[in-house]
Structure formats: structure tokens, C-alpha cells
Motif scaffolding. Structure first.
Motif, PDB file in Angstrom:
ATOM      1  N   THR A 102       0.853  -1.300  -0.048  1.00 19.39           N
ATOM      2  CA  THR A 102       0.079   0.034   0.072  1.00 19.39           C
ATOM      3  C   THR A 102       0.784   1.254   0.026  1.00 19.39           C
ATOM      4  O   THR A 102       2.019   0.999   0.374  1.00 19.39           O
ATOM      5  CB  THR A 102      -1.000   0.194   1.132  1.00 19.39           C
ATOM      6  N   ALA A 103       0.480   2.333  -0.385  1.00 20.92           N
ATOM      7  CA  ALA A 103       1.043   3.636  -0.464  1.00 20.92           C
ATOM      8  C   ALA A 103       1.569   4.107   1.006  1.00 20.92           C
ATOM      9  O   ALA A 103       2.789   4.581   0.833  1.00 20.92           O
ATOM     10  CB  ALA A 103       0.164   4.786  -1.114  1.00 20.92           C
ATOM     11  N   PRO A 104       0.980   3.983   2.068  1.00 20.90           N
ATOM     12  CA  PRO A 104       1.469   4.348   3.104  1.00 20.90           C
ATOM     13  C   PRO A 104       2.483   3.258   3.539  1.00 20.90           C
ATOM     14  O   PRO A 104       3.487   3.953   4.188  1.00 20.90           O
ATOM     15  CB  PRO A 104       0.126   4.256   4.082  1.00 20.90           C
ATOM     16  N   ASP A 105       2.295   2.258   3.424  1.00 17.85           N
ATOM     17  CA  ASP A 105       3.544   1.137   3.802  1.00 17.85           C
ATOM     18  C   ASP A 105       4.868   1.322   2.928  1.00 17.85           C
ATOM     19  O   ASP A 105       5.788   1.144   3.478  1.00 17.85           O
ATOM     20  CB  ASP A 105       2.912  -0.337   3.785  1.00 17.85           C
ATOM     21  N   LEU A 106       4.534   1.496   1.956  1.00 15.93           N
ATOM     22  CA  LEU A 106       5.851   1.624   0.844  1.00 15.93           C
ATOM     23  C   LEU A 106       6.409   3.252   1.193  1.00 15.93           C
ATOM     24  O   LEU A 106       7.682   3.030   1.408  1.00 15.93           O
ATOM     25  CB  LEU A 106       5.498   1.538  -0.739  1.00 15.93           C
ATOM     26  N   LEU A 107       5.800   4.259   1.474  1.00 15.15           N
ATOM     27  CA  LEU A 107       6.177   5.280   1.745  1.00 15.15           C
ATOM     28  C   LEU A 107       7.017   5.297   2.919  1.00 15.15           C
ATOM     29  O   LEU A 107       8.338   5.714   3.428  1.00 15.15           O
ATOM     30  CB  LEU A 107       4.978   6.295   1.917  1.00 15.15           C
ATOM     31  N   GLU A 108       6.466   4.711   4.073  1.00 12.20           N
ATOM     32  CA  GLU A 108       7.294   4.686   5.336  1.00 12.20           C
ATOM     33  C   GLU A 108       8.568   3.727   5.199  1.00 12.20           C
ATOM     34  O   GLU A 108       9.533   4.268   5.986  1.00 12.20           O
ATOM     35  CB  GLU A 108       6.289   4.085   6.588  1.00 12.20           C
ATOM     36  N   ARG A 109       8.504   2.628   4.350  1.00  8.16           N
ATOM     37  CA  ARG A 109       9.463   1.591   4.225  1.00  8.16           C
ATOM     38  C   ARG A 109      10.533   2.546   3.541  1.00  8.16           C
ATOM     39  O   ARG A 109      11.840   2.666   3.792  1.00  8.16           O
ATOM     40  CB  ARG A 109       9.225   0.505   3.368  1.00  8.16           C
ATOM     41  N   TRP A 110      10.529   3.278   2.503  1.00  7.59           N
ATOM     42  CA  TRP A 110      11.338   4.221   1.905  1.00  7.59           C
ATOM     43  C   TRP A 110      11.853   5.272   2.786  1.00  7.59           C
ATOM     44  O   TRP A 110      12.941   5.469   2.892  1.00  7.59           O
ATOM     45  CB  TRP A 110      10.574   4.953   0.801  1.00  7.59           C
ATOM     46  N   ARG A 111      11.095   5.904   3.784  1.00  2.48           N
ATOM     47  CA  ARG A 111      11.717   6.816   4.604  1.00  2.48           C
ATOM     48  C   ARG A 111      12.499   6.115   5.605  1.00  2.48           C
ATOM     49  O   ARG A 111      13.648   6.850   6.013  1.00  2.48           O
ATOM     50  CB  ARG A 111      10.409   7.532   5.402  1.00  2.48           C
ATOM     51  N   ARG A 112      12.328   4.959   6.122  1.00  2.00           N
ATOM     52  CA  ARG A 112      13.294   4.390   7.145  1.00  2.00           C
ATOM     53  C   ARG A 112      14.421   3.739   6.305  1.00  2.00           C
ATOM     54  O   ARG A 112      15.592   3.921   6.828  1.00  2.00           O
ATOM     55  CB  ARG A 112      12.610   2.988   7.729  1.00  2.00           C
ATOM     56  N   GLY A 113      14.318   3.373   5.129  1.00  2.00           N
ATOM     57  CA  GLY A 113      15.461   2.998   4.413  1.00  2.00           C
ATOM     58  C   GLY A 113      16.336   4.008   4.071  1.00  2.00           C
ATOM     59  O   GLY A 113      17.732   3.609   4.187  1.00  2.00           O
ATOM     60  N   ARG A 114      15.953   5.207   3.648  1.00  2.00           N
ATOM     61  CA  ARG A 114      16.996   6.125   3.253  1.00  2.00           C
ATOM     62  C   ARG A 114      17.859   6.844   4.398  1.00  2.00           C
ATOM     63  O   ARG A 114      19.126   7.112   4.444  1.00  2.00           O
ATOM     64  CB  ARG A 114      16.514   7.622   2.537  1.00  2.00           C
ATOM     65  N   VAL A 115      17.132   6.997   5.635  1.00  2.00           N
ATOM     66  CA  VAL A 115      17.664   7.514   6.713  1.00  2.00           C
ATOM     67  C   VAL A 115      18.712   6.258   7.344  1.00  2.00           C
ATOM     68  O   VAL A 115      19.986   6.789   7.572  1.00  2.00           O
ATOM     69  CB  VAL A 115      16.641   7.581   8.010  1.00  2.00           C
ATOM     70  N   ALA A 116      18.189   5.079   7.139  1.00  3.50           N
ATOM     71  CA  ALA A 116      19.289   3.926   7.576  1.00  3.50           C
ATOM     72  C   ALA A 116      20.650   3.906   6.659  1.00  3.50           C
ATOM     73  O   ALA A 116      21.427   3.863   7.276  1.00  3.50           O
ATOM     74  CB  ALA A 116      18.592   2.638   7.446  1.00  3.50           C
ATOM     75  N   LEU A 117      20.212   4.330   5.330  1.00  3.55           N
ATOM     76  CA  LEU A 117      21.317   4.155   4.517  1.00  3.55           C
ATOM     77  C   LEU A 117      22.263   5.535   4.873  1.00  3.55           C
ATOM     78  O   LEU A 117      23.591   5.213   5.071  1.00  3.55           O
ATOM     79  CB  LEU A 117      20.957   4.402   3.220  1.00  3.55           C
ATOM     80  N   ALA A 118      21.918   6.618   5.267  1.00  2.89           N
ATOM     81  CA  ALA A 118      22.689   7.787   5.435  1.00  2.89           C
ATOM     82  C   ALA A 118      23.529   7.493   6.759  1.00  2.89           C
ATOM     83  O   ALA A 118      24.616   7.734   6.844  1.00  2.89           O
ATOM     84  CB  ALA A 118      21.822   9.123   5.729  1.00  2.89           C
ATOM     85  N   GLU A 119      22.788   6.987   7.782  1.00  6.33           N
ATOM     86  CA  GLU A 119      23.699   6.609   8.900  1.00  6.33           C
ATOM     87  C   GLU A 119      24.636   5.497   8.707  1.00  6.33           C
ATOM     88  O   GLU A 119      25.718   5.748   9.131  1.00  6.33           O
ATOM     89  CB  GLU A 119      22.268   5.995  10.114  1.00  6.33           C
ATOM     90  N   ALA A 120      24.165   4.420   8.068  1.00  4.76           N
ATOM     91  CA  ALA A 120      25.498   3.573   7.609  1.00  4.76           C
ATOM     92  C   ALA A 120      26.742   4.011   6.884  1.00  4.76           C
ATOM     93  O   ALA A 120      27.812   3.757   7.211  1.00  4.76           O
ATOM     94  CB  ALA A 120      24.680   2.311   6.909  1.00  4.76           C
ATOM     95  N   LEU A 121      26.551   4.904   6.060  1.00  4.21           N
ATOM     96  CA  LEU A 121      27.514   5.533   5.384  1.00  4.21           C
ATOM     97  C   LEU A 121      28.231   6.451   5.975  1.00  4.21           C
ATOM     98  O   LEU A 121      29.436   6.604   6.077  1.00  4.21           O
ATOM     99  CB  LEU A 121      26.845   6.377   3.806  1.00  4.21           C
ATOM    100  N   ARG A 122      27.359   7.100   6.890  1.00  3.43           N
ATOM    101  CA  ARG A 122      28.137   8.058   7.756  1.00  3.43           C
ATOM    102  C   ARG A 122      29.305   7.423   8.754  1.00  3.43           C
ATOM    103  O   ARG A 122      30.117   7.976   9.243  1.00  3.43           O
ATOM    104  CB  ARG A 122      27.097   9.053   8.496  1.00  3.43           C
ATOM    105  N   ALA A 123      28.872   6.106   9.253  1.00  5.65           N
ATOM    106  CA  ALA A 123      29.668   5.651  10.297  1.00  5.65           C
ATOM    107  C   ALA A 123      30.570   4.642   9.672  1.00  5.65           C
ATOM    108  O   ALA A 123      31.421   4.152  10.373  1.00  5.65           O
ATOM    109  CB  ALA A 123      28.593   4.317  10.674  1.00  5.65           C
ATOM    110  N   LEU A 124      30.819   4.731   8.164  1.00  4.78           N
ATOM    111  CA  LEU A 124      32.065   4.075   7.596  1.00  4.78           C
ATOM    112  C   LEU A 124      33.134   4.446   8.172  1.00  4.78           C
ATOM    113  O   LEU A 124      33.586   5.784   7.690  1.00  4.78           O
ATOM    114  CB  LEU A 124      31.901   3.844   5.962  1.00  4.78           C
ATOM    115  N   PRO A 125      34.445   3.857   8.137  1.00  6.83           N
ATOM    116  CA  PRO A 125      35.793   4.308   8.231  1.00  6.83           C
ATOM    117  C   PRO A 125      36.090   5.110   6.841  1.00  6.83           C
ATOM    118  O   PRO A 125      35.799   4.530   6.102  1.00  6.83           O
ATOM    119  CB  PRO A 125      36.764   3.286   8.750  1.00  6.83           C
ATOM    120  N   THR A 126      36.928   5.794   6.919  1.00  8.80           N
ATOM    121  CA  THR A 126      37.283   6.650   5.722  1.00  8.80           C
ATOM    122  C   THR A 126      38.150   5.434   4.942  1.00  8.80           C
ATOM    123  O   THR A 126      38.820   5.162   5.461  1.00  8.80           O
ATOM    124  CB  THR A 126      38.266   8.068   6.104  1.00  8.80           C
ATOM    125  N   GLY A 127      37.897   5.870   3.815  1.00 10.62           N
ATOM    126  CA  GLY A 127      38.557   4.833   2.852  1.00 10.62           C
ATOM    127  C   GLY A 127      38.087   3.449   2.380  1.00 10.62           C
ATOM    128  O   GLY A 127      38.627   2.932   1.479  1.00 10.62           O
TER     129      GLY A 127
END
Length: 274
Positions: A102-127
Motif C-alpha cells: 500500500t502507498a502508506p506502507d511503501l512510503l514509510e519503508r522508503w523513509r526508514r531505508g534512506r535514513v538507515a542508509l545515511a547513518e550506515a554511510l556516515r559510520a563507515l571508516p574513511t577510505g
């Protein structure tokens, strides 16, 4: 060196802008066909959601990502579709599966996923290099690619709805990828790229100038940054854009340019959005 925090801010801002367009839509509107053949608005958001999630797996669990790659390779070697033709269908299949929500479920999944990706990339060691379906990528390259895809698929959504988006300075990330992928575009078409570098000079949304390549290059491309980004993401036909070239090689490149991985798509017809 790329500023990862700045790139992540651009990524989340690009997502937020698209979110504002799709969040108010009724369920029926999510099923509207977009200019991408066979893809509805739900497919577009589903694809972004799935790719963000897979990128997070790449950043957090290399073994789990390797399992995903093996599963994709197995799907290529099975079924009635020839391997060469099926090699990229797993992306379409993932988008279709996500679009069933459903649109609400997909929208919420997209929101969670993009935040999780940003957090994961920010936590990576340089290089650190991240595994991907092609060559490994740096965190900066990964988030730059996510900005490009979010903007490009967002353009499909905007075109479907008749929404005119105001261009922003985030286009510089997309234009940069478009320039860097010049040789890849030739490779996709089974051709050898010219040995000489091109000069690309673009007018930013705020009137500033962005440039790549030698200032004295014989082969040159100039024009609005928005038009260049629409071209390299194949969201507009070359004839509908205010891009100027000097030199036959530069003009030829604009007929095949693409900032995205995989085979070249059919693009858009001339005058389609006139």
C-alpha cells in the motif's frame, strides 16, 4: 576529497523533495503509469526503496551483500529468459515486488531505508570501499549515485503528475557523474571513447558556472546544468535541450551519454514533454 556529510545532506534533501510530491497522493495515483515503460509511481518509489536498502546491506554486511549478488546471478542463469536479457531484470522484479505494498506502507519503508542508509554511510571508516553489482564504490560515490537516481526517478514522477520542480545546487552532483561516466557511455555502446578530454561548462541554477575538463579543450559542451542532467539521465531528448556543442565528438557524445549503470535505455522521445 568529497565532503561526505554534505553529500548525505544533499541526498536526504533530494529524498525529502520527492517525498513532498508523493506523500499527498491517493492510492490510485500511485498506480499511474510513468514515462518509464511498465513502471508506475509505486514502481519508481519501490525501486528507490529497494536500492537504498541494498546499499545499506553493502555498507553494513559484506557477506549478506555477497549473498544478494549470488541470488541475482542465479536468477540470471535460470528461467525462460536468455541470460544476457535477464541480467538486469532482477531490478525490475524488486521494484514490482515493492510496488505491491500500500502507498502508506511503501512510503514509510522508503523513509526508514534512506535514513538507515545515511547513518550506515556516515559510520563507515574513511577510505572503505563498498561492494556493489559493478566495481566497489567509496561511500561518497555511493551516496552520489543515490542522489542521481533519486533525482532521475523523481523526474519521472514529476512528469507523470505535471509537476515542475525548481532546480537546485544538488544538480552539481548529477552533472559530475554525467561527466565522469563519459567513457562508460562509449563502452556500453561497444565503442572506444575519444582520447582527448572534453570541456563541460554549465550554468548553475543560481547563475554560477560549473566546469569540468581542460579550459583549452577543442571539444566543448555548454548550457544549463538542468538540461545537462536531464540528458545524462536520459529524461529528455537531446533536441529538447538548450545544450551547445563545439566539435563532432562532443556532439556525438550527447547522443549516447548516460550517468546510470547498466545498458542504455530508450530515453524519451523528442517533444514528449513540450
Amino acid at each position: 576529497m568529497a565532503d561526505l556529510d554534505a553529500l548525505l545532506r544533499d541526498f536526504l534533501a533530494e529524498c525529502a523533495d520527492l517525498d513532498e510530491i508523493v506523500a499527498p497522493l491517493a492510492q490510485a495515483d500511485w498506480q499511474r503509469d510513468t514515462p518509464a515503460d511498465g513502471w508506475t509511481i509505486a514502481h519508481q518509489i519501490g525501486h528507490l526503496t529497494w536500492t537504498d536498502e541494498v546499499a545499506t546491506v553493502s555498507a553494513t554486511d559484506a557477506e549478506a551483500f555477497a549473498d544478494l549478488v549470488r541470488a541475482a546471478e542465479q536468477s540470471v542463469s535460470s528461467g525462460p529468459v536468455a541470460p544476457a536479457a535477464k541480467a538486469f531484470t532482477f531490478v525490475d522484479e524488486a521494484a514490482a515486488a515493492a510496488a505491491e505494498a500500500t502507498a502508506p506502507d511503501l512510503l514509510e519503508r522508503w523513509r526508514r531505508g534512506r535514513v538507515a542508509l545515511a547513518e550506515a554511510l556516515r559510520a563507515l571508516p574513511t577510505g572503505v570501499k563498498l561492494p556493489w553489482f559493478g566495481p566497489p564504490m567509496s561511500a561518497a560515490s555511493m551516496v552520489s549515485a543515490r542522489i542521481m537516481e533519486t533525482w532521475a526517478h523523481g523526474q519521472d514522477v514529476a512528469d507523470t503528475l505535471g509537476v515542475v520542480r525548481a532546480p537546485t545546487s544538488r544538480l552539481r552532483n548529477i552533472a559530475h557523474i554525467g561527466v565522469r561516466t563519459r567513457n562508460f557511455a562509449y563502452l556500453v555502446h561497444g565503442r572506444t571513447a575519444p582520447a582527448e578530454e572534453f570541456r563541460v561548462e554549465l550554468t548553475a541554477p543560481d547563475g554560477d558556472s560549473w566546469a569540468w575538463g581542460p579550459a583549452d579543450a577543442a571539444q566543448r559542451i555548454t548550457g544549463p546544468a538542468l538540461d545537462f542532467c536531464l540528458l545524462v539521465t536520459q529524461r529528455r531528448h537531446r533536441d529538447d535541450l538548450a545544450l551547445t556543442t563545439i566539435g563532432d565528438d562532443a556532439a556525438d557524445w550527447l547522443t549516447i551519454a548516460q550517468a546510470f549503470a547498466g545498458p542504455s535505455g530508450p530515453g524519451r522521445a523528442a517533444g514528449q514533454f513540450a
